[in-house]
Write an enzyme that holds these catalytic residues in place. Sequence first.
Site, short mmCIF file in Angstrom:
data_model
loop_
_atom_site.label_atom_id
_atom_site.label_comp_id
_atom_site.label_asym_id
_atom_site.label_seq_id
_atom_site.Cartn_x
_atom_site.Cartn_y
_atom_site.Cartn_z
N CYS A 16 0.82 -1.21 0.00
CA CYS A 16 0.00 0.00 0.00
C CYS A 16 0.86 1.26 0.00
N CYS B 222 -1.64 1.78 -2.93
CA CYS B 222 -2.62 2.85 -2.70
C CYS B 222 -2.01 4.26 -2.72
N LYS C 244 -0.01 5.38 -5.99
CA LYS C 244 -1.04 5.39 -7.05
C LYS C 244 -1.94 6.60 -6.94
N TYR D 252 -9.16 -3.44 -11.16
CA TYR D 252 -8.81 -2.21 -10.46
C TYR D 252 -7.53 -1.58 -11.03
N GLU E 287 -7.18 1.85 -13.20
CA GLU E 287 -6.58 3.02 -12.54
C GLU E 287 -5.33 3.49 -13.30
N HIS F 275 -26.74 21.54 -1.31
CA HIS F 275 -26.87 22.08 -2.65
C HIS F 275 -25.87 23.20 -2.89
N GLU G 136 -25.80 15.23 -3.58
CA GLU G 136 -27.20 15.41 -3.19
C GLU G 136 -28.14 14.55 -4.04
P1 FAD Z 1 1.38 -6.12 2.00
O1 FAD Z 1 1.02 -4.71 2.25
O2 FAD Z 1 1.65 -6.52 0.61
O3 FAD Z 1 2.65 -6.43 2.90
C1 FAD Z 1 3.35 -7.63 2.84
C2 FAD Z 1 4.76 -7.40 3.33
O4 FAD Z 1 5.36 -8.66 3.59
C3 FAD Z 1 5.67 -6.71 2.31
O5 FAD Z 1 6.27 -5.58 2.90
C4 FAD Z 1 6.70 -7.77 1.93
O6 FAD Z 1 7.99 -7.23 1.66
C5 FAD Z 1 6.72 -8.63 3.18
N1 FAD Z 1 7.11 -10.02 2.96
C6 FAD Z 1 6.64 -10.88 2.04
N2 FAD Z 1 7.19 -12.11 2.19
C7 FAD Z 1 8.02 -12.01 3.26
C8 FAD Z 1 8.85 -12.95 3.93
N3 FAD Z 1 8.91 -14.25 3.57
N4 FAD Z 1 9.59 -12.52 4.98
C9 FAD Z 1 9.51 -11.22 5.39
N5 FAD Z 1 8.72 -10.30 4.80
C10 FAD Z 1 7.98 -10.70 3.75
N6 FAD Z 1 -6.04 -1.24 -1.49
C11 FAD Z 1 -6.90 -0.27 -1.09
O7 FAD Z 1 -7.60 -0.46 -0.09
N7 FAD Z 1 -6.98 0.93 -1.75
C12 FAD Z 1 -6.21 1.21 -2.83
O8 FAD Z 1 -6.30 2.30 -3.41
C13 FAD Z 1 -5.30 0.21 -3.28
N8 FAD Z 1 -4.51 0.45 -4.35
C14 FAD Z 1 -3.62 -0.52 -4.74
C15 FAD Z 1 -2.83 -0.25 -5.86
C16 FAD Z 1 -1.93 -1.20 -6.30
C17 FAD Z 1 -1.08 -0.91 -7.50
C18 FAD Z 1 -1.82 -2.44 -5.61
C19 FAD Z 1 -0.82 -3.47 -6.07
C20 FAD Z 1 -2.60 -2.71 -4.50
C21 FAD Z 1 -3.53 -1.75 -4.07
N9 FAD Z 1 -4.36 -1.98 -2.98
C22 FAD Z 1 -5.25 -1.02 -2.57
C23 FAD Z 1 -4.31 -3.26 -2.23
C24 FAD Z 1 -3.49 -3.12 -0.94
O9 FAD Z 1 -2.23 -2.56 -1.25
C25 FAD Z 1 -3.32 -4.47 -0.30
O10 FAD Z 1 -4.59 -5.05 -0.09
C26 FAD Z 1 -2.62 -4.37 1.07
O11 FAD Z 1 -1.36 -3.78 0.94
C27 FAD Z 1 -2.47 -5.77 1.68
O12 FAD Z 1 -1.76 -5.69 2.89
P2 FAD Z 1 -0.99 -6.94 3.47
O13 FAD Z 1 -0.57 -6.56 4.85
O14 FAD Z 1 -1.79 -8.16 3.29
O15 FAD Z 1 0.29 -7.13 2.54
P1 NDP Z 2 -8.29 -7.68 -10.42
O1 NDP Z 2 -8.65 -9.02 -9.95
O2 NDP Z 2 -9.07 -6.50 -9.98
O3 NDP Z 2 -8.29 -7.67 -12.02
C1 NDP Z 2 -7.56 -8.59 -12.76
C2 NDP Z 2 -7.90 -8.40 -14.23
O4 NDP Z 2 -7.04 -9.21 -15.01
C3 NDP Z 2 -9.33 -8.80 -14.56
O5 NDP Z 2 -9.83 -7.90 -15.52
C4 NDP Z 2 -9.16 -10.19 -15.14
O6 NDP Z 2 -10.15 -10.52 -16.07
C5 NDP Z 2 -7.84 -10.03 -15.87
N1 NDP Z 2 -7.14 -11.30 -16.05
C6 NDP Z 2 -6.89 -12.25 -15.13
N2 NDP Z 2 -6.21 -13.27 -15.67
C7 NDP Z 2 -6.03 -12.96 -16.97
C8 NDP Z 2 -5.40 -13.62 -18.05
N3 NDP Z 2 -4.83 -14.81 -17.91
N4 NDP Z 2 -5.40 -13.02 -19.26
C9 NDP Z 2 -6.00 -11.81 -19.43
N5 NDP Z 2 -6.60 -11.13 -18.43
C10 NDP Z 2 -6.61 -11.71 -17.22
O7 NDP Z 2 -6.75 -7.53 -10.06
P2 NDP Z 2 -5.76 -6.29 -10.08
O8 NDP Z 2 -4.44 -6.86 -10.42
O9 NDP Z 2 -6.30 -5.19 -10.90
O10 NDP Z 2 -5.75 -5.83 -8.57
C11 NDP Z 2 -5.56 -6.79 -7.51
C12 NDP Z 2 -6.37 -6.40 -6.31
O11 NDP Z 2 -5.77 -5.30 -5.65
C13 NDP Z 2 -7.78 -5.92 -6.62
O12 NDP Z 2 -8.68 -6.98 -6.80
C14 NDP Z 2 -8.11 -5.08 -5.43
O13 NDP Z 2 -8.59 -5.90 -4.40
C15 NDP Z 2 -6.75 -4.50 -5.04
N6 NDP Z 2 -6.67 -3.12 -5.53
C16 NDP Z 2 -7.50 -2.19 -4.98
C17 NDP Z 2 -7.50 -0.90 -5.44
C18 NDP Z 2 -8.45 0.08 -4.84
O14 NDP Z 2 -8.98 -0.18 -3.76
N7 NDP Z 2 -8.69 1.23 -5.46
C19 NDP Z 2 -6.61 -0.46 -6.51
C20 NDP Z 2 -5.75 -1.52 -7.00
C21 NDP Z 2 -5.79 -2.79 -6.52
P3 NDP Z 2 -11.53 -11.22 -15.62
O15 NDP Z 2 -12.27 -10.22 -14.82
O16 NDP Z 2 -12.17 -11.53 -16.92
O17 NDP Z 2 -11.14 -12.44 -14.83
#
Ligand code: FAD
Ligand code: NDP
Length: 473
Positions: free
Chosen positions: A50, A55, A58, A189, A193, A451, A456
């Site tokens: 994140c 998050c 992004k 997502y 985005e 408003h 609204e």
């Molecule tokens: P993470 O935050 O991924 O943390 C896992 C940590 O574990 C990492 O720091 C990693 O280095 C560490 N780690 C992994 N393996 C090991 C190991 N073996 N030993 C030691 N350390 C290790 N969610 C939202 O709610 N709003 C958003 O706008 C949003 N935008 C996103 C945009 C993108 C591009 C992505 C990829 C995700 C986004 N998400 C968003 C999803 C959100 O980031 C994740 O759901 C959240 O970070 C999950 O938290 P977590 O604690 O499970 O894991």
């Molecule tokens: P998503 O699951 O949201 O989307 C994955 C996309 O990839 C879908 O459109 C899926 O299609 C497509 N896809 C999957 N497999 C294939 C394949 N083999 N070939 C072609 N297309 C494929 O995952 P994201 O990676 O976008 O994000 C991961 C998660 O992170 C999200 O689900 C969300 O929970 C979190 N996130 C949250 C954000 C927020 O809160 N604003 C922002 C970014 C991430 P299909 O639907 O047809 O399966």
Amino acid sequence: MHKSDTGFDSDLLVIGGGSGGVRAARMAAQRGARVTLVEAGGTAGLGGTCVNVGCIPKKLYSYAAHYSEAFEESHGFGWQGPAPQLDWPTLKQNRRTEIARLNSVYQDLLLGSGVQLVFGHARLVDSHTVLVTDEDASSSRITARHILIATGGRAYVPEAPGRELVLTSNEMFDLDPFPGRLLVIGGGYIACEFASIFNGLGSRVTQLYRGPKLLRGFDSDIRHFLGVEMARKGIDLRLNAEIVSFERTTAGLLARLRDGGSLAVDAVLCATGRVPNVEGLGLADAGVAQRADGAVLVDGNYQTSVPSIYAVGDVTARVQLTPIALAEAMVVVDHLLGPAAGKAARALSYDLIPTAVFTHPNVGTVGMTEAEARTEFGAVSVFRSEFKALKHTLSGSSERTLMKLVVHQSTDRVVGLHMVGPDAGEIVQGFAVAMKAGATKADFDATVGIHPTVAEEFVTMRVPVPAIPQVEA
Ligand code: FAD
Ligand code: NDP
């Protein structure tokens, strides 16, 4: 788990310093537990996905991208002069500085709470032991009464010839040079985005999705509307399209499509979902059961098949959102240590989780889609409003807004609320509270609007629309 429990090095050992891990470690330490947190990415990894590649960066880039249309729209309000140019290196550097600041804030919070921080890769050895290997390949064993797995997820890139040429969202933040032509694969997502962000920043973006509508799982109307709006902003959106291979040519990266066509671009972002981060974690050694997709299996208390080992967040591949990882972490801490003084033990309901997609325009949603509600309840009323926001009467923009309420007829409860429009995430958050509290359509109607706002509209829609068959492909 008690402080006096000295049989183990730690009361709680947390693997992963992301959203879930940091929250659990801090809260447990604040309640007197001896906590160790192991993070593989060093100080720069603190905050996890994140903070570092999700998050936060992004959203910062999304703000940056919004300026391009704001400059353009300002002319209608009397502002004169050419639009300023984006200096991509400045944006990247300012983001890096802010993220580094956040990393050290996280470190200070952890250390200030008394958490012992260990940098290195953790691997489970047995139900109470973790082997940590640091950058210099030296290893140490740490024992703990309880272990929490919070290792998050990583991007999944499907097999295809030339797959090594594509990027994941991790690499997008520091791209060099800025991609003039960007291909985004996926319709979820991240794909939506990043297509919006890079389109706003000035790339020529083509987004390619295999299905008929973006954002599978969202309300069908919203999915269609978002596609129209994103295309209106200049994204070349190609639906029902699939890639078969990638190759490097003198014209750039060439993506070949299943229909025989091809696209030459400067960079390809593959945003095709995320998988649990379990590689090298030693789950099998410790006897931790996994789902077929690798996700760690947990029960209602986030306990794995090994009673001393828990797991939260993306590694369990349920709802991959930061607030969910945080909430799950707090449930685990209450479960292990008892609730905070004067409070009940926390529980987490997965109903009515509000979510936003930070596309341009934003999507905000909470509750059931129209199709889900029809399947579940049969009789539902749908209130729908599509309009051009006041701002755009002068801005010159053709952007439109969609707002939709789904109401359970027999109870009058609002069971779904959906929006595509500016600040949808900000707007839907407040309505999610009302829906959690069981608000009825009559409650919405009795609420005075503010408003003139876009929001609204949610309290002024009075006439239901006729049922239109919903296609949830
Ligand atoms: P993470 O935050 O991924 O943390 C896992 C940590 O574990 C990492 O720091 C990693 O280095 C560490 N780690 C992994 N393996 C090991 C190991 N073996 N030993 C030691 N350390 C290790 N969610 C939202 O709610 N709003 C958003 O706008 C949003 N935008 C996103 C945009 C993108 C591009 C992505 C990829 C995700 C986004 N998400 C968003 C999803 C959100 O980031 C994740 O759901 C959240 O970070 C999950 O938290 P977590 O604690 O499970 O894991
Ligand atoms: P998503 O699951 O949201 O989307 C994955 C996309 O990839 C879908 O459109 C899926 O299609 C497509 N896809 C999957 N497999 C294939 C394949 N083999 N070939 C072609 N297309 C494929 O995952 P994201 O990676 O976008 O994000 C991961 C998660 O992170 C999200 O689900 C969300 O929970 C979190 N996130 C949250 C954000 C927020 O809160 N604003 C922002 C970014 C991430 P299909 O639907 O047809 O399966």
